[in-house]
Scaffold this active site. Structure first.
Site, PDB file in Angstrom:
ATOM      1  N   HIS A 117       0.858  -1.189   0.000  1.00  0.00           N
ATOM      2  CA  HIS A 117       0.000   0.000   0.000  1.00  0.00           C
ATOM      3  C   HIS A 117       0.895   1.240   0.000  1.00  0.00           C
ATOM      4  O   HIS A 117       1.956   1.239   0.620  1.00  0.00           O
ATOM      5  CB  HIS A 117      -0.913  -0.016   1.223  1.00  0.00           C
ATOM      6  CG  HIS A 117      -1.965   1.046   1.151  1.00  0.00           C
ATOM      7  ND1 HIS A 117      -1.700   2.351   1.465  1.00  0.00           N
ATOM      8  CD2 HIS A 117      -3.254   1.004   0.761  1.00  0.00           C
ATOM      9  CE1 HIS A 117      -2.795   3.071   1.263  1.00  0.00           C
ATOM     10  NE2 HIS A 117      -3.754   2.271   0.843  1.00  0.00           N
ATOM     11  N   GLU A 130      -3.688   1.640  -7.410  1.00  0.00           N
ATOM     12  CA  GLU A 130      -4.103   2.805  -6.629  1.00  0.00           C
ATOM     13  C   GLU A 130      -3.162   3.973  -6.916  1.00  0.00           C
ATOM     14  O   GLU A 130      -2.084   4.062  -6.295  1.00  0.00           O
ATOM     15  CB  GLU A 130      -4.042   2.493  -5.133  1.00  0.00           C
ATOM     16  CG  GLU A 130      -4.981   1.405  -4.692  1.00  0.00           C
ATOM     17  CD  GLU A 130      -5.330   1.561  -3.217  1.00  0.00           C
ATOM     18  OE1 GLU A 130      -6.510   1.711  -2.912  1.00  0.00           O
ATOM     19  OE2 GLU A 130      -4.415   1.572  -2.374  1.00  0.00           O
TER      20      GLU A 130
HETATM   21  P1  PGA Z   1      -9.342   6.017  -0.202  1.00  0.00           P
HETATM   22  O1  PGA Z   1      -8.238   4.938   0.229  1.00  0.00           O
HETATM   23  O2  PGA Z   1     -10.523   5.239  -0.723  1.00  0.00           O
HETATM   24  O3  PGA Z   1      -9.646   6.766   1.052  1.00  0.00           O
HETATM   25  O4  PGA Z   1      -8.738   6.843  -1.250  1.00  0.00           O
HETATM   26  C1  PGA Z   1      -7.906   3.883  -0.622  1.00  0.00           C
HETATM   27  C2  PGA Z   1      -6.717   3.189  -0.076  1.00  0.00           C
HETATM   28  O5  PGA Z   1      -5.826   3.855   0.457  1.00  0.00           O
HETATM   29  O6  PGA Z   1      -6.619   1.947  -0.173  1.00  0.00           O
END
Ligand code: PGA
Length: 256
Positions: free
Chosen positions: A93, A165
């Site tokens: 992450h 992401e």
């Molecule tokens: P968010 O977080 O939906 O608040 O952007 C996603 C994540 O960090 O996995």
């Protein structure tokens, strides 16, 4: 392929609050064959929640784990210790990479530790705003994907999940910083092609690719209908049970 809706609670909720939330989620969600709902509470809540959960409806994920099985690693929890408690674990992450300085080497070792312990790794990838500005997105993603998976054997590679992401789109309140579905689509196609070139088409098409970055009930449908996107990794919106449930319902509508 199934769709995955994963709620990453990050460092929020006491054990009691986590349990109350899970209770609500269990009451309000029906098992749906094509959708896997996963929540990732704090480590401290995992064991009690594993006793409360109905795995036909919801599965548990850890938010991180150490690659070593046991040993002198103060403050860490291993995949061996999580085995039997969680079905999934998030690795790489952006908060782990950037705030806790986890290296590619740490991540790749942890991904293979998860597989060794029958835990499905959810490997997160994403470029920062600066990398994007300098046109480095694809190089960064290629490196994160291939190095993150490099210790997984070809027989096990189908057991992983990828989550794209973009770091610049995580936890943003500004509409201008949301990733456009067309851009997400391009990146996800690139990742699928990279998987195909590396592992062959059969395996590549069996690996779920999730999208994450400020997913909310209002935009979940747009991301879920991108071809090649097999689910969502939800942070902020997963902290509000009603919003998370709405996202699950959207996924069910898209699937059926
Ligand atoms: P968010 O977080 O939906 O608040 O952007 C996603 C994540 O960090 O996995």
């Amino acid at each position: 392929m199934k769709s995955y809706i994963v709620g990453n609670w990050k460092m929020n909720f006491s054990v009691g609050e986590s349990s109350v939330y899970l209770h609500k989620l269990l009451q309000k969600t029906r098992a749906f064959r094509d959708i896997e709902v996963v929540v990732a509470p704090s480590t401290i809540a995992l064991q009690p929640l594993s006793l409360q959960i109905d795995r036909k409806k919801i599965r548990l994920a850890a938010q991180s784990a150490n690659a070593h099985d046991f040993g002198a690693y103060t403050g860490e929890v291993s995949c061996t210790q999580l085995r039997g408690i969680v079905d999934y674990c998030i690795f790489g992450h952006s908060e782990r990479r950037h705030l806790f300085h986890e290296t590619t080497k740490d991540i790749r070792a942890a991904v293979s530790a998860a597989i060794r312990n029958q835990i499905t790794p959810i490997l997160c990838l994403g470029e920062t705003a600066t990398e994007r500005t300098f046109g480095e997105t694809y190089d960064v993603l290629r490196d994160q994907l291939l190095s993150g998976l490099s210790e997984v054997s070809s027989e096990d590679i189908h057991k992983v999940i990828i989550a794209y992401e973009p770091v610049w789109a995580i936890s943003t309140t500004s509409e201008a910083h949301l990733a456009a579905p067309d851009d997400v689509s391009e990146v996800v196609q690139f990742l699928r092609q990279l998987l195909t070139d590396t592992y062959g088409k059969k395996i590549a098409t069996s690996i779920p690719i999730l999208y994450g970055g400020s997913v909310r009930p209002s935009n979940a449908g747009a991301y879920l209908t991108i071809p090649e996107v097999n689910g969502l990794l939800v942070g902020g919106a997963s902290l509000i049970a009603d919003q998370f449930i709405e996202i699950i319902e959207t996924a069910k509508r898209v699937k059926s």
